[in-house]
Design a protein around this motif. Structure first.
Motif, PDB file in Angstrom:
ATOM      1  N   ASN A 112       0.807  -1.230   0.000  1.00 19.16           N
ATOM      2  CA  ASN A 112       0.000   0.000   0.000  1.00 19.16           C
ATOM      3  C   ASN A 112       0.836   1.274   0.000  1.00 19.16           C
ATOM      4  O   ASN A 112       0.285   2.375  -0.087  1.00 19.16           O
ATOM      5  CB  ASN A 112      -0.947   0.008   1.206  1.00 19.16           C
ATOM      6  N   ASP A 113       2.138   1.128   0.121  1.00 19.09           N
ATOM      7  CA  ASP A 113       3.025   2.296   0.083  1.00 19.09           C
ATOM      8  C   ASP A 113       4.145   2.064  -0.926  1.00 19.09           C
ATOM      9  O   ASP A 113       5.231   2.603  -0.805  1.00 19.09           O
ATOM     10  CB  ASP A 113       3.607   2.574   1.476  1.00 19.09           C
ATOM     11  N   GLY A 114       3.885   1.238  -1.898  1.00 21.29           N
ATOM     12  CA  GLY A 114       4.883   0.943  -2.915  1.00 21.29           C
ATOM     13  C   GLY A 114       4.301   1.145  -4.291  1.00 21.29           C
ATOM     14  O   GLY A 114       3.669   2.146  -4.577  1.00 21.29           O
ATOM     15  N   ARG A 115       4.500   0.155  -5.141  1.00 18.61           N
ATOM     16  CA  ARG A 115       4.022   0.217  -6.522  1.00 18.61           C
ATOM     17  C   ARG A 115       4.456   1.536  -7.168  1.00 18.61           C
ATOM     18  O   ARG A 115       5.592   1.966  -6.999  1.00 18.61           O
ATOM     19  CB  ARG A 115       2.506   0.008  -6.570  1.00 18.61           C
ATOM     20  N   SER A 116       3.568   2.167  -7.919  1.00 18.77           N
ATOM     21  CA  SER A 116       3.959   3.365  -8.684  1.00 18.77           C
ATOM     22  C   SER A 116       3.641   4.668  -7.967  1.00 18.77           C
ATOM     23  O   SER A 116       3.855   5.742  -8.512  1.00 18.77           O
ATOM     24  CB  SER A 116       3.226   3.366 -10.038  1.00 18.77           C
ATOM     25  N   HIS A 117       3.141   4.576  -6.708  1.00 21.13           N
ATOM     26  CA  HIS A 117       2.627   5.800  -6.088  1.00 21.13           C
ATOM     27  C   HIS A 117       3.112   6.033  -4.658  1.00 21.13           C
ATOM     28  O   HIS A 117       2.734   7.030  -4.050  1.00 21.13           O
ATOM     29  CB  HIS A 117       1.090   5.758  -6.069  1.00 21.13           C
ATOM     30  N   GLY A 118       3.908   5.139  -4.100  1.00 27.11           N
ATOM     31  CA  GLY A 118       4.232   5.236  -2.680  1.00 27.11           C
ATOM     32  C   GLY A 118       5.665   5.605  -2.397  1.00 27.11           C
ATOM     33  O   GLY A 118       6.482   5.840  -3.291  1.00 27.11           O
ATOM     34  N   SER A 119       5.986   5.629  -1.096  1.00 29.89           N
ATOM     35  CA  SER A 119       7.327   6.013  -0.652  1.00 29.89           C
ATOM     36  C   SER A 119       8.172   4.804  -0.263  1.00 29.89           C
ATOM     37  O   SER A 119       9.385   4.909  -0.147  1.00 29.89           O
ATOM     38  CB  SER A 119       7.221   6.928   0.567  1.00 29.89           C
ATOM     39  N   TYR A 120       7.546   3.652   0.009  1.00 33.49           N
ATOM     40  CA  TYR A 120       8.172   2.418   0.493  1.00 33.49           C
ATOM     41  C   TYR A 120       8.490   2.474   1.992  1.00 33.49           C
ATOM     42  O   TYR A 120       8.711   1.430   2.594  1.00 33.49           O
ATOM     43  CB  TYR A 120       9.476   2.097  -0.242  1.00 33.49           C
ATOM     44  N   ILE A 121       8.604   3.635   2.597  1.00 33.65           N
ATOM     45  CA  ILE A 121       9.245   3.731   3.914  1.00 33.65           C
ATOM     46  C   ILE A 121       8.308   4.123   5.051  1.00 33.65           C
ATOM     47  O   ILE A 121       8.736   4.153   6.207  1.00 33.65           O
ATOM     48  CB  ILE A 121      10.430   4.722   3.892  1.00 33.65           C
ATOM     49  N   ILE A 264       1.215   9.031   7.835  1.00 30.11           N
ATOM     50  CA  ILE A 264       1.950  10.162   7.256  1.00 30.11           C
ATOM     51  C   ILE A 264       1.404  10.495   5.862  1.00 30.11           C
ATOM     52  O   ILE A 264       2.140  10.604   4.891  1.00 30.11           O
ATOM     53  CB  ILE A 264       3.481   9.907   7.221  1.00 30.11           C
ATOM     54  N   ARG A 265       0.075  10.579   5.783  1.00 25.78           N
ATOM     55  CA  ARG A 265      -0.645  10.966   4.564  1.00 25.78           C
ATOM     56  C   ARG A 265      -0.435   9.977   3.423  1.00 25.78           C
ATOM     57  O   ARG A 265      -0.371  10.371   2.257  1.00 25.78           O
ATOM     58  CB  ARG A 265      -0.272  12.387   4.139  1.00 25.78           C
ATOM     59  N   GLY A 266      -0.328   8.713   3.774  1.00 20.09           N
ATOM     60  CA  GLY A 266      -0.104   7.725   2.739  1.00 20.09           C
ATOM     61  C   GLY A 266      -1.353   7.040   2.231  1.00 20.09           C
ATOM     62  O   GLY A 266      -1.304   6.318   1.245  1.00 20.09           O
ATOM     63  N   GLY A 267      -2.496   7.223   2.890  1.00 19.04           N
ATOM     64  CA  GLY A 267      -3.706   6.514   2.511  1.00 19.04           C
ATOM     65  C   GLY A 267      -4.683   7.378   1.741  1.00 19.04           C
ATOM     66  O   GLY A 267      -4.330   8.445   1.228  1.00 19.04           O
ATOM     67  N   PRO A 268      -5.943   6.942   1.670  1.00 16.26           N
ATOM     68  CA  PRO A 268      -6.943   7.642   0.861  1.00 16.26           C
ATOM     69  C   PRO A 268      -7.580   8.842   1.540  1.00 16.26           C
ATOM     70  O   PRO A 268      -8.383   9.536   0.913  1.00 16.26           O
ATOM     71  CB  PRO A 268      -7.991   6.545   0.613  1.00 16.26           C
ATOM     72  N   TYR A 269      -7.249   9.101   2.815  1.00 20.02           N
ATOM     73  CA  TYR A 269      -7.888  10.195   3.534  1.00 20.02           C
ATOM     74  C   TYR A 269      -7.250  11.532   3.179  1.00 20.02           C
ATOM     75  O   TYR A 269      -6.062  11.613   2.856  1.00 20.02           O
ATOM     76  CB  TYR A 269      -7.817   9.958   5.047  1.00 20.02           C
ATOM     77  N   LYS A 270      -8.034  12.592   3.275  1.00 13.16           N
ATOM     78  CA  LYS A 270      -7.543  13.927   2.945  1.00 13.16           C
ATOM     79  C   LYS A 270      -6.564  14.406   4.014  1.00 13.16           C
ATOM     80  O   LYS A 270      -6.694  14.050   5.192  1.00 13.16           O
ATOM     81  CB  LYS A 270      -8.711  14.907   2.822  1.00 13.16           C
ATOM     82  N   PRO A 271      -5.595  15.243   3.631  1.00 14.94           N
ATOM     83  CA  PRO A 271      -4.591  15.711   4.596  1.00 14.94           C
ATOM     84  C   PRO A 271      -5.172  16.453   5.795  1.00 14.94           C
ATOM     85  O   PRO A 271      -4.570  16.458   6.868  1.00 14.94           O
ATOM     86  CB  PRO A 271      -3.703  16.652   3.751  1.00 14.94           C
ATOM     87  N   ASP A 272      -6.327  17.080   5.617  1.00  9.87           N
ATOM     88  CA  ASP A 272      -6.897  17.849   6.725  1.00  9.87           C
ATOM     89  C   ASP A 272      -7.803  17.008   7.630  1.00  9.87           C
ATOM     90  O   ASP A 272      -8.471  17.537   8.515  1.00  9.87           O
ATOM     91  CB  ASP A 272      -7.667  19.062   6.202  1.00  9.87           C
ATOM     92  N   THR A 273      -7.827  15.668   7.412  1.00  2.92           N
ATOM     93  CA  THR A 273      -8.583  14.793   8.308  1.00  2.92           C
ATOM     94  C   THR A 273      -8.006  14.901   9.714  1.00  2.92           C
ATOM     95  O   THR A 273      -6.802  14.838   9.911  1.00  2.92           O
ATOM     96  CB  THR A 273      -8.512  13.333   7.828  1.00  2.92           C
ATOM     97  N   ASP A 274      -8.871  15.073  10.697  1.00  5.91           N
ATOM     98  CA  ASP A 274      -8.441  15.274  12.078  1.00  5.91           C
ATOM     99  C   ASP A 274      -8.319  13.926  12.789  1.00  5.91           C
ATOM    100  O   ASP A 274      -9.277  13.158  12.847  1.00  5.91           O
ATOM    101  CB  ASP A 274      -9.438  16.168  12.812  1.00  5.91           C
ATOM    102  N   SER A 275      -7.144  13.641  13.329  1.00  7.43           N
ATOM    103  CA  SER A 275      -6.900  12.348  13.965  1.00  7.43           C
ATOM    104  C   SER A 275      -7.804  12.110  15.159  1.00  7.43           C
ATOM    105  O   SER A 275      -8.307  10.997  15.369  1.00  7.43           O
ATOM    106  CB  SER A 275      -5.432  12.250  14.407  1.00  7.43           C
TER     107      SER A 275
END
Length: 357
Positions: A112-121, A264-275
Motif C-alpha cells: 500500500n506504500d509501494g508500486r507506482s505511487h508510494g514512498s516504500y518507507i 503520514i498521509r499515505g492513505g486515501p484520507y484527505k490531509p486535513d482529516t483530524d486524527s
C-alpha cells in the motif's frame, strides 16, 4: 555467483522449484503451515560475498496485497525450521534489531506504500519513531529480493512480532499476544477480554479505577503508542493493524505498531482529516479496545494532564522535526538507488517517488 548490475543493498536470494513459487505467490487465500513450500535462502552483502545459506519455508504474507498475479509485488514470510535446514539462523539479518538469531522473517513489499505511487518507507518510519519514543518495535532492514535469479525489487525485511520476538527483546518467558481481529498469536485471550470488560464497565475518571487500570496496562507505553499513531495520521488503525502483548502470569499490556502504510498521509484520507475526530468517531470500520481505553482515559483529569505533558515531551524529542527528518532521510537514502532501478524496470516515473518522500 550473481550476474548483472551489483545492487547497492544486500541481496536476499530465494531458490525453489518454479511450480512451488507459483503455488505460494498465486494462492491468495492460502495460509498456515500447509501453505509453506520448501526453498533455499542465501544472503549476500553489497560486495557480493555470501554470508548465509540454508533451507527454509516460504509462504505468502499480508492482506490486500495477496491479490494479483505474477506482476504483483507481494509480501512473504520466511520460516527457518530444521525440517528444511539448520533451523534458527545464527546471523544478524536485521542489524538494527540487535538480535543475533532468527526463526522467521517477514519480507515486506510495502504493497500500500509501494508500486507506482508510494514512498516504500512509511511503515518503517513509524516503527523507528515509536522505538525512539522508548517503545518495543519491530526493526527492519532493506534488501533486494531475488527469486530464482529474478529481481523482485526492494523489500523491507522485518521481525515478526510473536513470542520469539518478545523473548529476543524482553527475555525468555510465556506471553499473551493479541493482534488485529482479537486473534491469538500466543497464550489465551482471557486477560485481553477481561481488560475489555473492565474498560467497558468501569468509570476510569475515578482515581481508584485509574490506578486499577495501571496494574493491567503499561500507561506510558500505551500513551506513546497512541501519540505516534495520532501524530502520524494512521487511518488504517486502530480498528486494524495492531498488536498487544503481556508477559505471563501478570505482566502489563504493551502495544506495538504494525503496517502503518496509510500513515503520514499515505492513505486515501484527505490531509486535513483530524486524527482525534477520526478516533472519536470510532474510525472507518468500528471500535477497538485501544480506542475505548483511550477515550475512557481522557475522561480522567490526571491522565489528561499526563497525556498533554507526554505529547509535548515527544514533540520535542522523538517526534521533533529534526528527528523525523533524520529518520526519513536515512531510509530514503538507503534505498534510493535500488528504487530508481526498480522504477526503471517497471516503467514507473521516479519523480513520483521523490515527491512522496
Amino acid at each position: 555467483y550473481l550476474v548483472g548490475p551489483r545492487p547497492a543493498l544486500p541481496i536476499l536470494s530465494v531458490s525453489m522449484k518454479p511450480g512451488d513459487f507459483l503455488d505460494v505467490h498465486l494462492r491468495s487465500s492460502a495460509s498456515g503451515r500447509a501453505s509453506e513450500r520448501k526453498a533455499f535462502f542465501e544472503l549476500f552483502d553489497p560486495a557480493g560475498k555470501r554470508k548465509l545459506a540454508t533451507g527454509f519455508g516460504l509462504r505468502l504474507h499480508g492482506g490486500a496485497g495477496r491479490r494479483g498475479g505474477l506482476e504483483t509485488k507481494k509480501s512473504y514470510r520466511a520460516y527457518f525450521r530444521q525440517v528444511y535446514g539448520e533451523g534458527r539462523v545464527d546471523y544478524p539479518i536485521i542489524p538494527e534489531a540487535k538480535v543475533e538469531d532468527f526463526d522467521k522473517l517477514v519480507l515486506r513489499s510495502n504493497f500500500n506504500d509501494g508500486r507506482s505511487h508510494g514512498s516504500y518507507i512509511r511503515d518503517q518510519v513509524i516503527r523507528d519513531l515509536h522505538r525512539d519514543m522508548g517503545a518495543l518495535s519491530s526493526s527492519g532492514s532493506w534488501y533486494v529480493l531475488l527469486v530464482n535469479s529474478i529481481n523482485h525489487g526492494v523489500f523491507n525485511v522485518v521481525e515478526r512480532m510473536d513470542e520469539e520476538f518478545l523473548a529476543s527483546h524482553m527475555g525468555k518467558g510465556e506471553f499473551d499476544i493479541m493482534k488485529t481481529g482479537n486473534t491469538i498469536l500466543s497464550g489465551t485471550r482471557d486477560a485481553w477480554e477481561e481488560l475489555g470488560r473492565f474498560i467497558g464497565s468501569t468509570d476510569i475518571s475515578r482515581k481508584e479505577n485509574y490506578e486499577a487500570l495501571k496494574t493491567r496496562v503499561d500507561i506510558e507505553d500505551f500513551t506513546a503508542y497512541m501519540i505516534v499513531n495520532l501524530w502520524g495520521q494512521n487511518y488504517d488503525w486502530p480498528h486494524n493493524n495492531w498488536y498487544a502483548a503481556r508477559r505471563l502470569p501478570d505482566g502489563k499490556w504493551r502495544f506495538m505498531c504494525w503496517d502503518s502504510e496509510w500513515g503520514i498521509r499515505g492513505g486515501p484520507y484527505k490531509p486535513d482529516t483530524d486524527s482525534y475526530a477520526f478516533i472519536d468517531s470510532g474510525g472507518a470500520y468500528g471500535f477497538s479496545t485501544q480506542r475505548k481505553m483511550f477515550i475512557a482515559l481522557l475522561g480522567n483529569p490526571e491522565y489528561r494532564e499526563y497525556y498533554q505533558a507526554e505529547v509535548r515531551r515527544h514533540l520535542d524529542g522523538a517526534l521533533s522535526e529534526e528527528n523525523v527528518l533524520r529518520r526519513t532521510r536515512e531510509l530514503r537514502d538507503a534505498i534510493a538507488n535500488e528504487v530508481a532501478h526498480e522504477y526503471r524496470v517497471r516503467n514507473y516515473d521516479i519523480k513520483v517517488w521523490h515527491r512522496k518522500i
